[in-house]
Design an enzyme around this catalytic site. Sequence first.
Site, PDB file in Angstrom:
ATOM      1  N   VAL A  15       6.841   8.249   3.599  1.00 25.66           N
ATOM      2  CA  VAL A  15       6.693   8.536   5.027  1.00 25.66           C
ATOM      3  C   VAL A  15       7.941   9.227   5.580  1.00 25.66           C
ATOM      4  CG1 VAL A  15       6.351   7.549   7.320  1.00 25.66           C
ATOM      5  CG2 VAL A  15       5.074   6.644   5.364  1.00 25.66           C
ATOM      6  N   ARG A  46      19.397   4.735   0.196  1.00 24.38           N
ATOM      7  CA  ARG A  46      20.210   4.086  -0.835  1.00 24.38           C
ATOM      8  C   ARG A  46      20.801   5.088  -1.810  1.00 24.38           C
ATOM      9  NH1 ARG A  46      16.171  -0.403  -3.074  1.00 24.38           N
ATOM     10  NH2 ARG A  46      14.760   1.365  -2.778  1.00 24.38           N
ATOM     11  N   LYS A 103       3.844  -2.343  10.760  1.00 18.58           N
ATOM     12  CA  LYS A 103       2.891  -3.264  11.409  1.00 18.58           C
ATOM     13  C   LYS A 103       3.188  -4.721  11.109  1.00 18.58           C
ATOM     14  CE  LYS A 103       0.785  -1.996   7.325  1.00 18.58           C
ATOM     15  NZ  LYS A 103       0.982  -0.729   6.595  1.00 18.58           N
ATOM     16  N   GLU A 127       2.951   3.964  17.145  1.00 18.53           N
ATOM     17  CA  GLU A 127       1.628   4.543  16.881  1.00 18.53           C
ATOM     18  C   GLU A 127       1.282   4.515  15.394  1.00 18.53           C
ATOM     19  OE1 GLU A 127      -1.779   5.405  17.540  1.00 18.53           O
ATOM     20  OE2 GLU A 127      -0.744   6.105  19.346  1.00 18.53           O
ATOM     21  N   GLY A 132      -2.770   4.834  10.752  1.00 22.50           N
ATOM     22  CA  GLY A 132      -2.173   6.100  10.341  1.00 22.50           C
ATOM     23  C   GLY A 132      -2.182   7.160  11.419  1.00 22.50           C
ATOM     24  N   GLU A 188      -1.361  -1.302  -4.029  1.00 26.04           N
ATOM     25  CA  GLU A 188      -0.093  -1.645  -4.677  1.00 26.04           C
ATOM     26  C   GLU A 188      -0.352  -2.392  -5.988  1.00 26.04           C
ATOM     27  OE1 GLU A 188       2.780  -0.705  -3.517  1.00 26.04           O
ATOM     28  OE2 GLU A 188       2.122   0.047  -1.563  1.00 26.04           O
ATOM     29  N   ASP A 199      -3.037  -7.116   5.583  1.00 28.39           N
ATOM     30  CA  ASP A 199      -2.630  -5.855   6.207  1.00 28.39           C
ATOM     31  C   ASP A 199      -3.485  -5.573   7.437  1.00 28.39           C
ATOM     32  OD1 ASP A 199      -1.334  -3.022   6.024  1.00 28.39           O
ATOM     33  OD2 ASP A 199      -3.480  -2.623   6.081  1.00 28.39           O
ATOM     34  N   LYS A 203      -2.504  -5.397  11.737  1.00 31.37           N
ATOM     35  CA  LYS A 203      -2.906  -4.333  12.651  1.00 31.37           C
ATOM     36  C   LYS A 203      -3.783  -4.880  13.775  1.00 31.37           C
ATOM     37  CE  LYS A 203      -2.786  -1.101   8.765  1.00 31.37           C
ATOM     38  NZ  LYS A 203      -3.608  -0.388   7.759  1.00 31.37           N
ATOM     39  N   GLY A 307      -1.030   7.708   4.287  1.00 36.13           N
ATOM     40  CA  GLY A 307      -0.593   8.941   3.662  1.00 36.13           C
ATOM     41  C   GLY A 307       0.564   9.558   4.422  1.00 36.13           C
TER      42      GLY A 307
END
Length: 444
Positions: A15, A46, A103, A127, A132, A188, A199, A203, A307
């Site tokens: 992102v 990092r 979130k 937002e 997304g 994942e 998740d 939201k 994405g």
Amino acid sequence: MSKSIKLAILGLGTVGTGVVHLINDNLGELKRRSGRDIMITEVGTRRKRDDIDSSIIQNSDLMAVAASDNVDIVIEVIGGTTLAKDVIMQAIKNGKHVVTANKALLAEHGNEIFAAAEANNVHVAYEAAVAGGIPIIKVMREALAANKIDWLAGIINGTGNFIMTEMRDKGRPFADVLTEAQELGYAEADPTFDVEGIDAAHKLALLASIAFGIPLQFDKVYCEGITDITLQDVSYAEELGYRIKHVGFAVRRDGNGAEDNAGIELRVHPTLIPQDALLANVNGVKNAVLVNSHPLGQTLYYGDGAGAGATASAVMADVMDLVRVLGSTANGDNGHHVPHLSFQPEQLSDTPILRAEQMTTGYYLRVHAFDNPGVLADITRILSDAGINIDAILQKPAHKVGQVPVIILTLPVVESQMNLAIEKIEKLEAITGKVVRIRLDELA
């Protein structure tokens, strides 16, 4: 001449890198729309990146970046709920506006973060934290500000939606599709947050607070995943005119005269919805949120829920809003400030969040029974005695010798009544195993 607005990006993963590319690609458009020069002055990373412009300071000390005098707006895209919280609070303390896509952090600590932002006269924009690239936060905070929102229903996790779509369209079992989702990068290595609904619950907590003017209460969201959904149930649902989707619901209930059942439902779970409903036709990794409000009625918001491009677009939409706020403040007024959760902080209500047994939905029940005379009559009698109305019954051919699956759809009922009825059905001698139940909603 207006001074440039200086950005810091904390985190250069998918992102963060997407935000850098968007700014570089669309810098002219951003200036034309905002009336200000926008520039990245620092990044928190990092490892030093060779693909970042040499004029940008790269720093592994994220707390120092959040406090830098060379920064007006801090963009947090590192994720997690520990370091991310610390750097956001540091930025707020130092008078920086914040944009975040996090979130989980907001759902769990948003009340504290927003209070700190109010106290320090800065804004936290988010937002990108929900759905997304779909501008659902802006729509609910601003475009629907004059409406009373009665309920919303959202497919707000692309991984779960991809799995359910593949199971329905291609007849593939859950485990097989999950493996592919991981290979494609949709899930994942540890897919728990996606397939167990956590998740989506993060939201939903944010959406519900904006919809109803309540504090964030993630811990009160009822959460059920999709790991137990079978191809058998997907097929039966289709035969009855429904599709199974993983949906988050926030519903305002008046209790229908029963004060104990008045409040707000916050729930994420598999749900049968009518095949011809718009939400039923949201497929693959797409997201959508259906909002029912008065006087507007139902409106649907659809698009990419994840994405680099979609999330970066949402992040920069927030940046543009903040740039305009900074511009109007510099010109001598107070700027345009929409409250973080849409309602004025002192006007948030203590409307109760209903427990699972207080929620009201229709149900899909799959019961396996020995093919004995009177079994169906016993089941329907138990449901009737519990005040549960049957909408449809489907009896299928035997899967095992002497055993038949019976599929029942019910009209909406309070869950506590359904719990008692299922307990009695499972005690019948002719019933084998547990009753499979999936909630059902007509979205009417």
